[in-house]
Motif scaffolding. Structure first.
Motif, short mmCIF file in Angstrom:
data_model
loop_
_atom_site.label_atom_id
_atom_site.label_comp_id
_atom_site.label_asym_id
_atom_site.label_seq_id
_atom_site.Cartn_x
_atom_site.Cartn_y
_atom_site.Cartn_z
N ARG A 89 -17.25 -9.25 48.03
CA ARG A 89 -17.62 -7.69 47.01
C ARG A 89 -18.99 -7.53 47.24
NH1 ARG A 89 -13.08 -7.57 43.50
NH2 ARG A 89 -13.15 -5.31 43.73
N ALA A 137 -21.01 -6.22 49.66
CA ALA A 137 -21.16 -4.85 50.26
C ALA A 137 -20.70 -3.89 49.56
CB ALA A 137 -20.61 -4.92 51.72
N GLU A 138 -19.67 -3.92 48.97
CA GLU A 138 -18.90 -3.05 48.17
C GLU A 138 -19.85 -2.61 46.89
OE1 GLU A 138 -14.60 -1.73 46.03
OE2 GLU A 138 -15.21 -3.80 46.81
N VAL A 139 -20.15 -3.74 46.34
CA VAL A 139 -21.32 -3.57 45.06
C VAL A 139 -22.61 -2.86 45.41
CG1 VAL A 139 -22.53 -4.68 43.36
CG2 VAL A 139 -20.12 -5.25 43.50
N ALA A 182 -23.10 -0.95 47.98
CA ALA A 182 -22.93 0.61 48.42
C ALA A 182 -22.59 1.40 47.11
CB ALA A 182 -21.79 0.44 49.23
N ILE A 183 -22.13 0.89 46.16
CA ILE A 183 -22.09 1.73 44.93
C ILE A 183 -23.42 1.84 44.26
CG2 ILE A 183 -20.98 1.66 42.73
CD1 ILE A 183 -18.17 0.15 44.08
N GLN A 212 -25.74 4.44 45.51
CA GLN A 212 -25.55 5.84 45.09
C GLN A 212 -26.59 6.25 43.86
OE1 GLN A 212 -21.47 6.11 44.29
NE2 GLN A 212 -20.81 5.50 46.29
N LEU A 247 -20.17 -2.50 36.73
CA LEU A 247 -20.00 -2.66 38.19
C LEU A 247 -19.77 -4.21 38.32
CD1 LEU A 247 -20.49 -1.44 41.03
CD2 LEU A 247 -22.82 -2.13 40.79
N ARG A 304 -16.03 -5.02 37.12
CA ARG A 304 -15.27 -4.38 38.04
C ARG A 304 -14.86 -5.12 39.31
NH1 ARG A 304 -17.84 -0.02 36.12
NH2 ARG A 304 -18.76 0.56 38.22
N HIS A 305 -15.91 -5.92 39.74
CA HIS A 305 -15.78 -6.55 41.00
C HIS A 305 -15.74 -8.32 40.88
CE1 HIS A 305 -17.09 -2.64 42.12
NE2 HIS A 305 -16.45 -2.81 43.34
#
Length: 136
Positions: free
Chosen positions: A66, A68-70, A72-73, A76, A119, A122-123
């Motif tokens: 997870r 890369a996803e974390v 990327a979020i 933002q 964050l 959630r991951h």
């Protein structure tokens, strides 16, 4: 007071921008206790200069799949990952430090701390705490 407000509005005379790559940054405030309020952590921070920018770092533990996803979020909101040891701990989670430069006060610290905790949760990870760095 009026002069300080004038400078803040027009950006003159304020502290210089903070480069996260500086080698003279030291931790001036931190909290790794979920029960401690950001206001209390900042109040006990002797070296913290409130009107100057800090490098705010959030220390998370996230499953490797997870990361890369974390990242990327978090990007933002202007966060970038700091280089860390990418090996998973005994719990199978990988340490991740997300950082960004900002002016810090108790309200914004609490908001960001809550955002990072959500964050991570959630991951399937954890937010262990935060620290703030300024030049020595």
């Amino acid at each position: 007071m009026v002069t300080r407000l004038w400078r803040r509005v027009f950006g003159r005379g304020g502290p210089p921008p903070l480069d996260p790559a500086r080698t003279d940054l030291v931790v001036v405030a931190s909290s790794f206790d979920d029960a401690e309020a950001c206001s209390a952590a900042l109040a006990r921070a002797d070296a913290f200069v409130a009107d100057h920018p800090v490098l705010l770092r959030h220390h998370l533990r996230i499953p490797a799949a997870r990361l890369a996803e974390v990242g990327a979020i978090a990007a933002q909101d202007g966060y970038e990952p700091a280089e860390t040891d990418a090996r998973a701990g005994e719990d199978g989670l990988v340490p991740l430090i997300l950082r960004r430069v900002q002016t810090l006060d108790a309200l914004h610290c609490a908001q960001e701390r809550s955002r990072m905790a959500g964050l991570a949760q959630r991951h399937d990870g954890f937010a262990d705490g935060w620290d703030a760095m300024q030049p020595a």
